[in-house]
Write a protein that holds these residues in place. Structure first.
Motif, mmCIF file in Angstrom:
data_model
loop_
_atom_site.group_PDB
_atom_site.id
_atom_site.type_symbol
_atom_site.label_atom_id
_atom_site.label_comp_id
_atom_site.label_asym_id
_atom_site.label_seq_id
_atom_site.Cartn_x
_atom_site.Cartn_y
_atom_site.Cartn_z
ATOM 1 N N MET A 97 -1.956 7.665 1.308
ATOM 2 C CA MET A 97 -0.758 6.977 0.835
ATOM 3 C C MET A 97 -0.996 5.470 0.688
ATOM 4 N N SER B 13 6.819 5.342 -2.274
ATOM 5 C CA SER B 13 6.766 6.210 -3.450
ATOM 6 C C SER B 13 7.561 7.478 -3.168
ATOM 7 N N SER C 118 6.316 10.318 -3.443
ATOM 8 C CA SER C 118 5.359 11.146 -2.682
ATOM 9 C C SER C 118 5.448 10.831 -1.197
ATOM 10 N N TYR C 119 5.432 9.540 -0.858
ATOM 11 C CA TYR C 119 5.493 9.124 0.548
ATOM 12 C C TYR C 119 6.810 9.572 1.194
ATOM 13 N N GLU D 119 -2.105 15.568 -4.745
ATOM 14 C CA GLU D 119 -2.853 14.338 -5.031
ATOM 15 C C GLU D 119 -4.168 14.718 -5.703
ATOM 16 N N ASN E 144 1.954 7.949 -6.113
ATOM 17 C CA ASN E 144 1.273 7.273 -4.998
ATOM 18 C C ASN E 144 0.292 6.243 -5.593
#
Length: 555
Positions: free
Chosen positions: A81, A103, A105-106, A119, A148
């Motif tokens: 990350m 993000s 994603s995070y 990813e 990310n």
């Protein structure tokens, strides 16, 4: 990427690997790829030596900083990350802060406490709480690209963004490192990805490249984002006026090339179509099979390297097909025009399998024999110069070297109608092999990008991660080095001195980390001319090995 190293005689049989000395007793670097805490509020640093008082601004860095969620671990270094770092330098003093990019994603991974977004080298597994049938169906959905953005800080219309290689970027505040809105390139222009290495012209316009594919095939697109217009008080992403300058069809639409950057001179953009290939059919199948994106890339040295030359102001593509023996390149050094020639300098390797090798498992190998064996199997990247003659016509003679620049050993030979074969010149002498080749090149970009230049700065790779800083002189091919056992520097960023009259009048900055001692990081400031240390700012934190950075000057 496949671990079987396919080599090809035309690529020089990877001469760089043979010439570089074999490593013996390499230390472990696992501490450089582990999760760290963010430090949102600036903390003071301890200054040793002298940080020049004329430096006023932020040294911003990006890179992976968290490598697991719950019991799930990422597989590849690129997957970690994004963690943004800021060294704020003012009046000889330095503070440090860092923040994870918030993000999608995070945030989603954090909420679920497991990896739920795919990813580069890690496939997100279906939710174990779903029933079998819905889990099976989820395999058939094409995963949304990650946001990310852990590769670089980039600038469009005066705003800072963090970027990766998908169609998503994030606008960020370069002072607080606060995450702002997500930007999707495809909402502005017909591309579905962009590199993390744009170029900038002297008027403030930004140039980049992105892919598009549809019924007509696969295309590489050159993008232009105009300079900022003065609009006070607006706090939002602005990509108005963005346009595709030129769409270049892939040589093989089923197997387009991977690229990380491109070259730009005063009047031309050069896209380098290299034999690292993406297999689109495999991409669809691998998603169903639950395999990650890095497995879609293969090094295929039966293909030549092709240089596509496009006029930067008209978008017109050169009808001449420039090619070179197979090589791969991630980072360009500089490109400029001289007496009817386009001179391009870049870091090159002869074995494109290397990208897939940077798995966390490999980076965390035991010190000594295990680490040595892996490092010694890898290709070294070396600086090369290619020279393209821009005035090739039907009347241009064949089978003779067209390059007449007195300082160049590179060659270009017309091999047929509209075809030119280029061979490179090496931009180093034998001493470079002691440093394991080089990567992460930087120049005095503000004043010498797209112009004739003499110096560039880079990282030497005597280990899997860079273990030295180098200054290269193109006139003499001699180098100056900063190297200390156990210290691993980041990409060197050049900052010109105010009212500088010489190309190397300024400083070079790098963040130095070590696996040997806890919380023993420092910002290093070197005199760019002598390549000797002026000062350092010590900060009691752990920082993982990062990717790219910029200096944001503040007035």
């Amino acid at each position: 990427m496949s671990s079987t190293k396919q080599l090809n005689n035309r690529s020089g049989d990877n001469a760089s690997k043979k010439k570089c000395p074999l490593a013996m007793g390499l230390e472990g670097i696992a501490p450089l790829v582990r999760t760290v805490e963010e430090i949102p509020e600036p903390i003071t640093t301890v200054i040793k030596g002298n940080i020049p008082s004329w430096i006023n601004g932020s040294f911003l860095r990006n890179g992976p900083g968290r490598f697991e969620f719950g019991k799930d671990n990422f597989n590849h270094w690129f997957d970690g990350m994004a963690l943004m770092h800021r060294f704020y330098i003012h009046d000889g003093e330095v503070t440090y802060s860092s923040r994870f990019l918030r993000s999608d994603s995070y945030v989603r991974n954090s909420e679920k406490d497991r990896i739920v977004v795919c990813e580069f080298g890690t496939m997100a597994m279906p939710d174990p709480c779903k029933n079998f049938f819905s889990r099976f169906l989820s395999r058939f959905k094409i995963p949304k690209a990650t946001d990310n953005a852990s590769v670089n800080f980039v600038k469009y219309k005066g705003d800072y963004y963090v970027s990766t290689e998908t169609n998503y970027m994030r606008r960020v505040d370069p002072q607080s490192l606060e995450t702002k809105e997500k930007v999707d390139w495809s909402e502005y222009i017909a591309v579905n990805s962009a590199t993390a290495h744009p170029h900038y012209d002297r008027e403030g316009a930004s140039y980049n490249m992105g892919n598009s594919y549809g019924k007509g095939g696969f295309f590489y697109n050159i993008i232009r984002v105009p300079p900022p217009e003065k609009v006070e008080g607006e706090d939002k992403a602005d990509f108005s006026g963005a346009q595709v300058l030129c769409s270049i069809p892939a040589s093989d639409s089923r197997k387009p090339s991977y690229y990380h950057s491109f070259a730009m001179s005063e009047n031309y953009v050069v896209f380098i179509e290299q034999p690292i290939k993406l297999d689109l059919l495999k991409f669809m199948l691998f998603r169903i099979q639950g395999k990650s994106f890095d497995k879609v890339m293969t090094w295929e040295p039966q293909y030549d390297t092709i240089f596509h030359v496009v006029h930067r102001h008209t978008g017109e593509q050169s009808k001449v097909k420039y090619s070179a023996p197979p090589m791969f390149t991630l980072h360009q050094i500089n490109a400029y025009e001289d007496k009817g020639f386009l001179v391009m300098d870049m870091c090159c390797g002869d074995d494109g399998d290397v990208i897939g090798d940077f798995t966390l498992e490999n980076l965390r190998r035991a010190p000594g024999e295990e680490m040595d064996k892996f490092y010694n199997s890898m290709c070294r990247n070396l600086p090369r110069r290619y020279v393209l003659p821009l005035t090739v016509t039907d009347d241009t003679p064949s089978d003779q070297n067209l390059v007449t620049l007195p300082f160049c050993q590179a060659t270009a030979v017309k091999t047929g109608c509209g075809k030119v074969l280029c061979t490179h010149e090496e931009l180093y002498d034998e001493e470079l092999f002691q440093y394991g080749g080089l990567e992460f090149p930087q120049i005095n970009y503000a004043h010498y990008n797209a112009r004739p230049y003499r110096y560039y700065y880079a990282c030497g790779f005597g280990h899997l991660f860079s273990d030295s800083l180098l200054k290269m002189d193109l006139e003499t091919k001699k180098l100056k080095a900063w190297r200390h056992p156990g210290l691993f520097p980041s990409e060197p960023v050049f900052v010109p001195a105010p009212n500088a009259t010489e190309e190397d009048d300024g400083v070079v900055m790098s963040v130095i980390i070590t696996p040997r001692t806890e919380k023993s990081t420092f910002l290093l400031v070197l005199d760019a001319k002598t390549f000797t240390e002026l000062g350092r700012a010590e900060v009691p934190v752990n920082i993982p090995f990062g990717t790219h950075g910029v200096f944001n000057e503040m007035h």
